[in-house]
Design a protein around this motif. Structure first.
Motif, short mmCIF file in Angstrom:
data_model
loop_
_atom_site.label_atom_id
_atom_site.label_comp_id
_atom_site.label_asym_id
_atom_site.label_seq_id
_atom_site.Cartn_x
_atom_site.Cartn_y
_atom_site.Cartn_z
N GLY A 29 15.82 5.74 -2.56
CA GLY A 29 16.55 6.23 -1.40
C GLY A 29 16.40 7.73 -1.15
O GLY A 29 16.93 8.26 -0.18
N ILE A 30 15.70 8.44 -2.06
CA ILE A 30 15.48 9.88 -1.85
C ILE A 30 14.00 10.12 -1.58
O ILE A 30 13.15 9.64 -2.33
CB ILE A 30 15.91 10.70 -3.10
N ASP A 31 13.70 10.84 -0.50
CA ASP A 31 12.31 11.24 -0.21
C ASP A 31 11.99 12.40 -1.15
O ASP A 31 12.36 13.55 -0.91
CB ASP A 31 12.20 11.67 1.26
N ILE A 32 11.31 12.08 -2.28
CA ILE A 32 11.14 13.07 -3.34
C ILE A 32 10.23 14.23 -2.93
O ILE A 32 10.48 15.38 -3.30
CB ILE A 32 10.63 12.39 -4.65
N SER A 33 9.19 13.95 -2.13
CA SER A 33 8.32 15.05 -1.69
C SER A 33 9.12 16.05 -0.85
O SER A 33 9.02 17.26 -1.04
CB SER A 33 7.15 14.53 -0.86
N LEU A 34 9.94 15.52 0.06
CA LEU A 34 10.77 16.38 0.90
C LEU A 34 11.79 17.12 0.03
O LEU A 34 12.02 18.33 0.21
CB LEU A 34 11.49 15.54 1.97
N ALA A 35 12.38 16.41 -0.93
CA ALA A 35 13.38 17.03 -1.81
C ALA A 35 12.75 18.16 -2.63
O ALA A 35 13.34 19.23 -2.77
CB ALA A 35 13.99 15.97 -2.73
N ALA A 36 11.52 17.92 -3.15
CA ALA A 36 10.85 18.95 -3.98
C ALA A 36 10.57 20.20 -3.14
O ALA A 36 10.83 21.32 -3.59
CB ALA A 36 9.55 18.39 -4.56
N ASN A 37 10.05 19.99 -1.93
CA ASN A 37 9.81 21.14 -1.04
C ASN A 37 11.11 21.88 -0.74
O ASN A 37 11.15 23.11 -0.74
CB ASN A 37 9.21 20.66 0.30
N THR A 38 12.16 21.11 -0.48
CA THR A 38 13.45 21.69 -0.12
C THR A 38 14.00 22.54 -1.27
O THR A 38 14.48 23.65 -1.08
CB THR A 38 14.44 20.58 0.28
N ILE A 39 13.89 22.03 -2.50
CA ILE A 39 14.37 22.78 -3.67
C ILE A 39 13.60 24.09 -3.82
O ILE A 39 14.19 25.15 -4.07
CB ILE A 39 14.26 21.90 -4.95
N GLU A 40 12.28 24.03 -3.64
CA GLU A 40 11.45 25.25 -3.76
C GLU A 40 11.80 26.27 -2.67
O GLU A 40 11.91 27.46 -2.92
CB GLU A 40 9.96 24.90 -3.68
N VAL A 41 11.96 25.78 -1.42
CA VAL A 41 12.26 26.69 -0.30
C VAL A 41 13.64 27.33 -0.50
O VAL A 41 13.82 28.52 -0.25
CB VAL A 41 12.18 25.94 1.05
N ARG A 42 14.60 26.53 -0.98
CA ARG A 42 15.96 27.06 -1.16
C ARG A 42 15.99 28.22 -2.15
O ARG A 42 16.79 29.15 -2.01
CB ARG A 42 16.91 25.95 -1.61
N LYS A 43 15.08 28.21 -3.15
CA LYS A 43 15.02 29.34 -4.10
C LYS A 43 14.71 30.64 -3.35
O LYS A 43 15.28 31.69 -3.63
CB LYS A 43 13.95 29.08 -5.17
N LYS A 44 13.79 30.55 -2.38
CA LYS A 44 13.43 31.73 -1.58
C LYS A 44 14.56 32.09 -0.61
O LYS A 44 14.81 33.25 -0.33
CB LYS A 44 12.16 31.46 -0.76
N PHE A 45 15.22 31.05 -0.06
CA PHE A 45 16.19 31.28 1.00
C PHE A 45 17.52 31.85 0.51
O PHE A 45 18.31 32.33 1.30
CB PHE A 45 16.44 29.97 1.78
N ARG A 46 17.76 31.78 -0.81
CA ARG A 46 19.00 32.35 -1.36
C ARG A 46 19.14 33.81 -0.87
O ARG A 46 20.21 34.24 -0.49
CB ARG A 46 18.97 32.30 -2.88
N LYS A 47 18.02 34.54 -0.88
CA LYS A 47 18.05 35.92 -0.42
C LYS A 47 17.55 36.05 1.03
O LYS A 47 18.07 36.82 1.81
CB LYS A 47 17.17 36.79 -1.34
N LYS A 48 16.55 35.23 1.38
CA LYS A 48 15.88 35.40 2.68
C LYS A 48 16.75 34.93 3.85
O LYS A 48 16.85 35.59 4.89
CB LYS A 48 14.54 34.66 2.67
N VAL A 49 17.33 33.73 3.72
CA VAL A 49 18.19 33.19 4.79
C VAL A 49 19.45 32.64 4.14
O VAL A 49 19.64 31.43 4.02
CB VAL A 49 17.47 32.07 5.60
N PRO A 50 20.35 33.56 3.68
CA PRO A 50 21.50 33.10 2.87
C PRO A 50 22.38 32.07 3.56
O PRO A 50 22.92 31.18 2.90
CB PRO A 50 22.27 34.41 2.57
N SER A 51 22.52 32.14 4.89
CA SER A 51 23.38 31.16 5.58
C SER A 51 22.80 29.76 5.48
O SER A 51 23.55 28.77 5.43
CB SER A 51 23.56 31.54 7.05
#
Length: 452
Positions: A29-51
């Motif tokens: 029930g989880i799209d793992i490719s999308l989830a993996a990308n999302t986890i990686e992007v969120r690491k960058k977004f903590r500072k880049k796009v905090p909202s």
């Protein structure tokens, strides 16, 4: 019950994404490719796009689009710039992840998001809902020259499901009737290599320009921080009203050109430097984004092209100009990019070290010290010596942990650092610079400490 996508993201935000992908069968029930990308992007977004980082239900299908998107800080800057011209409806024709569109929606009543990649467009629509954005219309049509004529046509790229015939880009824009069109042309070719010339970016703004101006008065472009400003303005033409160089965290992030169909004066160059990152929530209780609200975060210095090209330098006249206690000014990347090397000597009581050495001397705190300090660094000179083997040895013994910079001399910074024998990390900064004295050029070694 199956856990939701956002629960999965929060639970695994520090997980090794490669391992998650290998164990994909364990997560029905989880799209793992999308989830993996999302986890990686969120690491960058903590500072880049905090909202966006603070909203775990958002999905990110593409890591590349996350690298290329604006930060929250620079997106808000563009939204405030649009608001300053009374813009009420904005069409973002190169939507990507949608960070700029999202910021525009805080400044304008209605926003059109268009993205050629249908997967990105679908995700953006979902993300905007999750972020609680209203007033954003999402479309996926291909923007190419000649595509903006207003007759409707069958456009296979359009993602309006179940509607036929589908809208052409031209009809879409004419119906939406924006006050401003925003474009961030892709700066990579078909093979993924970076490109810098306007006509190699996609879409080609030079070919689209006249069609865009038939639709609305303002066009805003986000361009490469590597672009040559003189060349950009020459090629984009007389409608260039403002060019903004955005520097955040000491890095030149983007160049923004605001074009106005009704304008034919001299383009204003704005060097903008941000002291901290700003979040959209700082606006939440005070209504729409506006330029005034940015001033506590962004410091802006304005110049005209004519005054930049007409300015002649004021050079140091003797060794006495480099004496202990004088201030040394190192311009930031926004001023360097703006090319205001000689103009700084005309606007402020500064003397330049050399024709091509962009460092400046001030007797004491110059008028404008506060604003200059936001666009560069001031150092107080401890001592100055002619640059030679003996002085390099002396400075090496005296300042063992110094930071080192070499400019416009026969060796580079690494070479000078090696010869001084410093590992860095200390409070003293040693500069090896060329000075163009009236008596002739000379290499100088300056030890200085940073002014707070």
């Amino acid at each position: 019950s199956m856990e939701s996508f956002s629960e999965f993201i929060l639970k695994n935000e520090n997980a090794d994404t490669a391992k998650l992908i290998l164990a994909r069968d364990s997560f029905p029930g989880i799209d793992i490719s999308l989830a993996a990308n999302t986890i990686e992007v969120r690491k960058k977004f903590r500072k880049k796009v905090p909202s966006w980082y603070g909203c775990p239900g958002l999905a990110y299908p593409s890591r590349l689009s996350a690298e290329q998107c604006s930060s929250e800080n620079t997106a808000l800057y563009k939204a405030a710039l649009a608001a300053g011209y009374g813009v009420r409806a904005i069409a973002d024709l190169t939507g990507g992840l949608g960070v700029d569109t999202w910021a525009f929606s805080a400044a304008a009543g209605k926003v059109l998001y268009n993205e050629m990649d249908p997967v990105l467009a679908e995700t953006a629509e979902r993300n905007f809902r999750e972020l609680g954005c209203s007033g954003i219309t999402v479309r996926s049509v291909k923007i190419v020259p000649e595509s903006l004529e207003s007759e409707p046509c069958d456009c296979p790229g359009s993602q309006e499901k179940g509607k036929s015939p589908q809208t052409s880009p031209g009809k879409l824009l004419h119906d939406f009737s924006p006050d401003m069109i925003f474009l961030d042309p892709a700066r990579r070719d078909a093979g993924g290599a970076k490109v810098f010339l306007l006509e190699h970016c996609s879409p080609d703004v030079l070919q689209l320009k006249d069609e865009l101006f038939r639709i609305c008065r303002f066009v805003m472009l986000k361009l490469s921080p590597m672009a040559d400003i003189g060349m950009l303005l020459k090629r984009l033409g007389k409608e260039c009203r403002e060019l903004h160089i955005l520097v955040s965290g000491g890095e030149c992030k983007e160049i923004i050109v605001l074009m106005d169909r009704d304008f034919s004066g001299e383009c204003r160059i704005v060097a903008a430097s941000s002291s901290r990152d700003m979040k959209i929530s700082e606006y939440a209780d005070i209504g729409p984004v506006s330029t005034e609200r940015l001033s506590d975060v962004w410091s802006a210095m304005q110049f005209s092209l004519n005054e930049i090209s007409a300015a002649a330098p004021v050079l140091v006249s003797s060794w006495n100009d480099l004496a202990e206690g004088k201030l040394l000014f190192e311009p930031g990347k926004d001023l360097m990019k703006a090319g205001v090397f000689n103009l700084l000597c005309r606007k402020y009581p500064l003397k330049k070290l050399g024709i091509s050495t962009h460092y400046y001397i001030s007797e004491g705190c110059p008028d404008g010290y506060d604003i200059l300090g936001k666009h560069g660094k001031f150092f107080r000179i401890l001592e100055t010596m002619p640059l030679n083997n003996a002085s390099v040895k002396i400075f090496g013994k005296k300042y063992p942990g110094c930071e080192v910079t070499a400019r416009n001399i026969r060796m580079d910074t690494d070479n000078l650092r090696r010869r001084i024998g410093s590992a860095g990390g200390g409070s003293v900064h040693v500069f090896g610079l060329r000075c163009d004295f009236p008596s002739g050029p000379a290499g100088v070694l300056i030890a200085a400490s940073r002014c707070d």
